[in-house]
Design an enzyme around this catalytic site. Structure first.
Site, PDB file in Angstrom:
ATOM      1  N   CYS A 216       0.839  -1.212   0.000  1.00 12.51           N
ATOM      2  CA  CYS A 216       0.000   0.000   0.000  1.00 12.51           C
ATOM      3  C   CYS A 216       0.869   1.256   0.000  1.00 12.51           C
ATOM      4  O   CYS A 216       2.028   1.229   0.358  1.00 12.51           O
ATOM      5  CB  CYS A 216      -0.870   0.021   1.254  1.00 12.51           C
ATOM      6  SG  CYS A 216      -1.873  -1.435   1.450  1.00 12.51           S
TER       7      CYS A 216
ATOM      8  N   ARG B 260       4.108   0.755  -6.768  1.00  7.55           N
ATOM      9  CA  ARG B 260       4.133  -0.177  -5.641  1.00  7.55           C
ATOM     10  C   ARG B 260       3.095  -1.291  -5.792  1.00  7.55           C
ATOM     11  O   ARG B 260       3.117  -2.274  -5.060  1.00  7.55           O
ATOM     12  CB  ARG B 260       3.888   0.570  -4.321  1.00  7.55           C
ATOM     13  CG  ARG B 260       4.929   1.615  -3.996  1.00  7.55           C
ATOM     14  CD  ARG B 260       4.400   2.649  -3.009  1.00  7.55           C
ATOM     15  NE  ARG B 260       4.162   2.098  -1.698  1.00  7.55           N
ATOM     16  CZ  ARG B 260       5.071   2.098  -0.714  1.00  7.55           C
ATOM     17  NH1 ARG B 260       6.260   2.614  -0.935  1.00  7.55           N
ATOM     18  NH2 ARG B 260       4.809   1.596   0.468  1.00  7.55           N
TER      19      ARG B 260
ATOM     20  N   TRP C 250      -3.174  -2.402  -1.611  1.00  5.44           N
ATOM     21  CA  TRP C 250      -2.850  -3.716  -2.180  1.00  5.44           C
ATOM     22  C   TRP C 250      -3.469  -4.709  -1.207  1.00  5.44           C
ATOM     23  O   TRP C 250      -2.988  -4.880  -0.090  1.00  5.44           O
ATOM     24  CB  TRP C 250      -1.328  -3.879  -2.266  1.00  5.44           C
ATOM     25  CG  TRP C 250      -0.888  -5.101  -3.019  1.00  5.44           C
ATOM     26  CD1 TRP C 250      -1.136  -5.398  -4.324  1.00  5.44           C
ATOM     27  CD2 TRP C 250      -0.128  -6.200  -2.507  1.00  5.44           C
ATOM     28  NE1 TRP C 250      -0.566  -6.596  -4.663  1.00  5.44           N
ATOM     29  CE2 TRP C 250       0.061  -7.115  -3.574  1.00  5.44           C
ATOM     30  CE3 TRP C 250       0.421  -6.490  -1.284  1.00  5.44           C
ATOM     31  CZ2 TRP C 250       0.779  -8.297  -3.433  1.00  5.44           C
ATOM     32  CZ3 TRP C 250       1.135  -7.675  -1.138  1.00  5.44           C
ATOM     33  CH2 TRP C 250       1.299  -8.564  -2.207  1.00  5.44           C
TER      34      TRP C 250
ATOM     35  N   ASN D  56      -1.125   1.060   6.190  1.00  3.25           N
ATOM     36  CA  ASN D  56      -0.295   0.111   5.436  1.00  3.25           C
ATOM     37  C   ASN D  56       0.241  -0.874   6.461  1.00  3.25           C
ATOM     38  O   ASN D  56       0.903  -0.487   7.413  1.00  3.25           O
ATOM     39  CB  ASN D  56       0.856   0.849   4.736  1.00  3.25           C
ATOM     40  CG  ASN D  56       1.745  -0.120   3.954  1.00  3.25           C
ATOM     41  OD1 ASN D  56       1.353  -1.265   3.706  1.00  3.25           O
ATOM     42  ND2 ASN D  56       2.933   0.332   3.597  1.00  3.25           N
ATOM     43  N   GLY D  57      -0.097  -2.163   6.283  1.00  3.85           N
ATOM     44  CA  GLY D  57       0.383  -3.180   7.221  1.00  3.85           C
ATOM     45  C   GLY D  57      -0.739  -4.164   7.536  1.00  3.85           C
ATOM     46  O   GLY D  57      -1.747  -4.213   6.839  1.00  3.85           O
TER      47      GLY D  57
ATOM     48  N   GLU E 242      17.107 -16.038 -12.349  1.00  2.14           N
ATOM     49  CA  GLU E 242      16.624 -14.649 -12.486  1.00  2.14           C
ATOM     50  C   GLU E 242      15.958 -14.452 -13.841  1.00  2.14           C
ATOM     51  O   GLU E 242      14.904 -13.822 -13.939  1.00  2.14           O
ATOM     52  CB  GLU E 242      17.774 -13.667 -12.299  1.00  2.14           C
ATOM     53  CG  GLU E 242      17.408 -12.210 -12.480  1.00  2.14           C
ATOM     54  CD  GLU E 242      16.296 -11.741 -11.540  1.00  2.14           C
ATOM     55  OE1 GLU E 242      15.930 -12.466 -10.595  1.00  2.14           O
ATOM     56  OE2 GLU E 242      15.746 -10.655 -11.781  1.00  2.14           O
TER      57      GLU E 242
ATOM     58  N   LYS F  26      12.042 -13.182 -14.216  1.00  2.75           N
ATOM     59  CA  LYS F  26      11.697 -11.993 -15.019  1.00  2.75           C
ATOM     60  C   LYS F  26      10.592 -12.333 -16.022  1.00  2.75           C
ATOM     61  O   LYS F  26       9.615 -11.628 -16.164  1.00  2.75           O
ATOM     62  CB  LYS F  26      12.938 -11.475 -15.758  1.00  2.75           C
ATOM     63  CG  LYS F  26      13.949 -10.773 -14.873  1.00  2.75           C
ATOM     64  CD  LYS F  26      13.635  -9.349 -14.564  1.00  2.75           C
ATOM     65  CE  LYS F  26      12.976  -9.015 -13.279  1.00  2.75           C
ATOM     66  NZ  LYS F  26      13.316  -9.599 -12.025  1.00  2.75           N
TER      67      LYS F  26
ATOM     68  N   GLU G 262       7.233 -13.102 -14.232  1.00  3.06           N
ATOM     69  CA  GLU G 262       6.667 -11.913 -13.562  1.00  3.06           C
ATOM     70  C   GLU G 262       5.890 -11.030 -14.517  1.00  3.06           C
ATOM     71  O   GLU G 262       4.822 -10.533 -14.199  1.00  3.06           O
ATOM     72  CB  GLU G 262       7.818 -11.058 -13.023  1.00  3.06           C
ATOM     73  CG  GLU G 262       8.278 -11.355 -11.652  1.00  3.06           C
ATOM     74  CD  GLU G 262       9.159 -10.241 -11.148  1.00  3.06           C
ATOM     75  OE1 GLU G 262       8.707  -9.492 -10.289  1.00  3.06           O
ATOM     76  OE2 GLU G 262      10.300 -10.144 -11.629  1.00  3.06           O
TER      77      GLU G 262
ATOM     78  N   HIS H 129      17.751 -36.308 -14.832  1.00  5.09           N
ATOM     79  CA  HIS H 129      17.175 -37.002 -13.664  1.00  5.09           C
ATOM     80  C   HIS H 129      15.672 -36.799 -13.566  1.00  5.09           C
ATOM     81  O   HIS H 129      15.091 -36.951 -12.495  1.00  5.09           O
ATOM     82  CB  HIS H 129      17.887 -36.520 -12.388  1.00  5.09           C
ATOM     83  CG  HIS H 129      19.351 -36.829 -12.381  1.00  5.09           C
ATOM     84  ND1 HIS H 129      19.852 -38.110 -12.236  1.00  5.09           N
ATOM     85  CD2 HIS H 129      20.418 -36.027 -12.596  1.00  5.09           C
ATOM     86  CE1 HIS H 129      21.177 -38.078 -12.318  1.00  5.09           C
ATOM     87  NE2 HIS H 129      21.545 -36.834 -12.527  1.00  5.09           N
TER      88      HIS H 129
ATOM     89  N   LYS I 191       5.684  -3.905  -5.611  1.00  3.44           N
ATOM     90  CA  LYS I 191       7.119  -3.617  -5.678  1.00  3.44           C
ATOM     91  C   LYS I 191       7.826  -4.088  -4.419  1.00  3.44           C
ATOM     92  O   LYS I 191       8.960  -4.523  -4.455  1.00  3.44           O
ATOM     93  CB  LYS I 191       7.363  -2.115  -5.863  1.00  3.44           C
ATOM     94  CG  LYS I 191       8.836  -1.732  -5.994  1.00  3.44           C
ATOM     95  CD  LYS I 191       9.496  -2.415  -7.166  1.00  3.44           C
ATOM     96  CE  LYS I 191      10.966  -2.098  -7.295  1.00  3.44           C
ATOM     97  NZ  LYS I 191      11.625  -2.960  -8.313  1.00  3.44           N
TER      98      LYS I 191
HETATM   99  C1  AGP Z   1      11.732  -9.055  -8.540  1.00 11.57           C
HETATM  100  O1  AGP Z   1      11.576  -8.650  -9.897  1.00 11.57           O
HETATM  101  C2  AGP Z   1      10.419  -9.065  -7.805  1.00 11.57           C
HETATM  102  N1  AGP Z   1       9.799  -7.800  -7.843  1.00 11.57           N
HETATM  103  C3  AGP Z   1      10.536  -9.673  -6.420  1.00 11.57           C
HETATM  104  O2  AGP Z   1      10.938 -11.017  -6.562  1.00 11.57           O
HETATM  105  C4  AGP Z   1      11.520  -8.975  -5.458  1.00 11.57           C
HETATM  106  O3  AGP Z   1      12.838  -9.235  -5.868  1.00 11.57           O
HETATM  107  C5  AGP Z   1      11.309  -9.577  -4.061  1.00 11.57           C
HETATM  108  O4  AGP Z   1       9.991  -9.313  -3.649  1.00 11.57           O
HETATM  109  C6  AGP Z   1      12.292  -9.016  -3.027  1.00 11.57           C
HETATM  110  O5  AGP Z   1      12.104  -7.626  -2.918  1.00 11.57           O
HETATM  111  P1  AGP Z   1      13.241  -6.776  -2.157  1.00 11.57           P
HETATM  112  O6  AGP Z   1      14.506  -6.934  -2.932  1.00 11.57           O
HETATM  113  O7  AGP Z   1      12.719  -5.368  -2.151  1.00 11.57           O
HETATM  114  O8  AGP Z   1      13.366  -7.345  -0.771  1.00 11.57           O
END
Ligand code: AGP
Length: 612
Positions: free
Chosen positions: A2, A27, A76, A102-103, A484, A488, A491, A507, A607
């Site tokens: 949020c 975010r 969110w 937020n929380g 990674e 990507k 995501e 395997h 984010k």
């Molecule tokens: C990465 O593209 C994602 N947005 C997600 O996996 C992110 O890396 C993960 O949530 C960790 O976030 P941080 O690095 O802010 O802790």
């Protein structure tokens, strides 16, 4: 995650709140709302499910709400589905108090039931509304909002950043934080609260980072901060040093593409201040040499892409330091009864510095006696402030949900720390140390070379974007890099993908390879290139289509076997993932573009994940 913004000033609040919410859209959110106190109309609240534009249309860009005191929120969803009712701000039953949050309030149900027994009626399914109603309950008892806030904070359990306004208080808003970030901003025409700097940098660079348990009273003239016992506090001000354009698209179609292109500069900013006269200099690291020599085990703890940085660093640090390095998913570490003690160095990696799983894992490691080092991008973030040591990645604000430049700067910063520690331990030859450091400093130019071939990647993406399952295979550092690349793609393009240690294919998983399966084969790790090539032949023999990533040194060999080949410059093996990952970022970007996905704000993602 949020987003919160609040304003107490000498200008109309609504347009300022909407603009601030817009700057926090990255975010991730599913609904938005604002509340403004008016001298004649009391609290005016507008909130709605959907994108911020819907709220703008509903309020005629804020013109509908008059007043110079207000709060805003992008939600969110955690408790209660995304809809107009569950959107923030939440208002107390008598309509006098509005709150954004937020929380997560962990004991909200018991409080809700108690309030219901007192005849309070609720409209939403959220934990946040319970706080608004509890505030009113205590305010009706003590007739003092600050006192009521204190009582509420002592009653609730969980994480929070609150912004609160009350129709009885025409000039002041109240803020409080625990575990969720909240910043105070000192502007010329008024003062602010915000979840992060991007929301208010247009108005001020003069900020204070609130700490857990603190309460702030914000008026147009000043901001008073108190501890949980209501003792006044003098807080240190910080000056935000990045410019507004850094948090804007700057002519690019998407933040993600902009941030991919910013990687050379981001790496320069991360590396060059830390190299002096051919040595790695980490002034802000206070690890005593005798402590380093006594380290028995190293843990790298993170989530998502930051975890993938840990996977690369494990290979590199074990090679450099000759010490066991364990890479842990933060969400697993904290519940796994870890073998951490005072001889453990725990490195937490986090772009946002607010990821709750990572924060909780770090706290668990500290409880077990470990010394903690945080690798963080957001200055003043919660993890940065709680770790024993923190090193910043200086990537600048990263807006796209899918990380790229922060990932890349984390990689090189971990390389620098690895070199620094190896030097302290005497486990790296001077020639190797010098070679790595030299290549680190030439990395930006080599990255720029890679970025001159984006069209090739765009072409491959146009050929492969219709696949519904894509494998990334590689060995050692290539495998870590493939993790990674796969994330990507998942995501932002929503294509199922899996990264596999290519030696492991035989395997089981190779049973999934059939004619036409797309395999992205990573062959940049020189020491195992021939082994990797045999795995390429293996999948080709079963009909796979192979898009390979290799280095100039192996171009000819790879082009003879793979269907398509992307070539990156050669560099020191330890640094090779920093170059090989860029075509994978671009591949994900262009595939998502072809598929018409919302690249900067992918569905279901935020984010920074500040919930469990
Ligand atoms: C990465 O593209 C994602 N947005 C997600 O996996 C992110 O890396 C993960 O949530 C960790 O976030 P941080 O690095 O802010 O802790």
């Amino acid at each position: 995650m949020c987003g919160i913004i609040g304003f107490a000033g000498r200008e109309q609040a609504a347009p300022i709140l909407l603009d601030g919410l817009e700057r926090m859209e990255y975010r991730g959110y599913d609904s938005a709302g604002i509340a403004v106190r008016s001298a004649t109309k009391g609290l005016q609240v507008k909130k709605t499910k959907g994108r911020l534009q819907v709220l703008r249309d509903l309020t005629h860009d804020g013109a509908e709400l008059e007043g110079t005191l207000g709060i805003g929120h992008t939600r969110w969803a955690t408790h209660g589905e995304p809809n107009d009712i569950n959107a923030h701000p939440h208002v107390s039953e008598n309509g006098r108090i509005a709150l954004v949050h937020n929380g997560i309030i962990e004991n909200y149900l018991e409080i809700k039931e108690q309030l219901q027994r007192h005849g309070v009626t609720f409209t939403s399914d959220t934990d946040s509304e319970v706080v608004a109603q509890l505030l009113e309950f205590h305010y009706n008892e003590c007739h003092n909002m600050l006192e009521a806030v204190g009582r509420v904070l002592r009653r609730i359990q969980g994480s929070y950043a609150f912004g609160i306004i009350c129709s009885d208080y025409p000039n002041a808003l109240i803020a409080a934080r625990k575990d969720s970030p909240l910043i105070l901003g000192f502007g010329e025409n008024g003062n602010f609260i915000a979840s992060d700097v991007t929301a208010i940098i247009k108005h001020t660079r003069d900020v204070v980072y609130m700490d857990d348990g603190e309460i702030a009273v914000v008026t147009a003239e000043n901001i008073d901060v108190f501890d949980s016992e209501m003792n006044p506090l003098e807080k240190k001000h910080s000056q935000v040093d990045w410019d507004v354009s850094a948090a804007e698209k700057g002519g690019y179609a998407h933040f993600m593409f902009k941030e991919i292109m910013e990687q050379p500069e981001a790496i320069r900013k991360t590396v060059s201040p830390r190299v002096r006269e051919g040595r790695v200099v980490l002034d802000d690291l206070r690890l005593p040499a005798e402590y380093v020599r006594d380290i028995s085990r190293i843990f790298i703890i993170a989530c998502g892409s930051s975890y993938h940085v840990g996977m690369v660093s494990k290979y590199n640090w074990e090679r450099l330091l000759r010490r066991p390095v364990e890479v842990c998913l933060a969400s697993e570490f904290r519940y796994s009864d870890p073998l951490v003690d005072e001889k453990s160095l725990v490195v937490v990696i986090s772009q946002s510095g607010e990821t709750l799983d990572t924060m909780a894992a770090m706290r668990e490691a500290k409880r077990l006696g470990a010394r903690t080092l945080a690798i963080v991008n957001v200055v003043g973030s919660s993890i940065a402030r709680e770790a024993d040591d923190v090193l910043y990645t200086w990537a600048g604000p990263e807006i796209a949900v899918a990380t790229t430049k922060a990932y890349s700067t984390q990689l090189v910063l971990m390389d620098l720390v690895g070199l620094y520690l190896a030097d302290l331990l005497g486990t790296v030859e001077k020639s190797e140390y010098d070679a790595i450091l030299w290549e680190l400093q030439t990395l930006p130019e080599k990255l720029e070379q890679v970025l001159t071939h984006v069209e090739d990647i765009q072409y491959f993406a146009s050929r492969y974007f219709n696949h519904n399952s894509i494998f990334f295979i590689g060995r050692n550092l290539d495998y870590a890099m493939g993790l990674e690349g796969s994330l990507k793609l998942k995501e932002i393009s929503y294509i199922h993908s899996e990264a596999y240690a290519s030696g492991e294919l035989k395997h089981g998983t190779i049973s999934l390879i059939e004619p036409g399966t797309l395999v992205v084969a990573l062959g940049t790790y020189a020491a195992l290139f021939d082994k990797s090539m045999s795995n390429v032949v293996e999948v080709k023999a079963r009909g796979a289509e192979v898009l390979a990533v290799t280095t100039e040194r192996f171009r000819e060999k790879m082009e003879k076997t793979a269907d398509s080949t992307v070539v990156v410059p050669d560099t020191h093996p330890i640094l090779q993932p920093s170059l090989g990952v860029v075509p994978l970022q671009l591949f994900a970007y262009y595939v998502a573009l072809q598929r018409g996905c919302d690249i900067d704000k992918p569905r279901n993602l935020a984010k920074s994940v500040t919930v469990e």
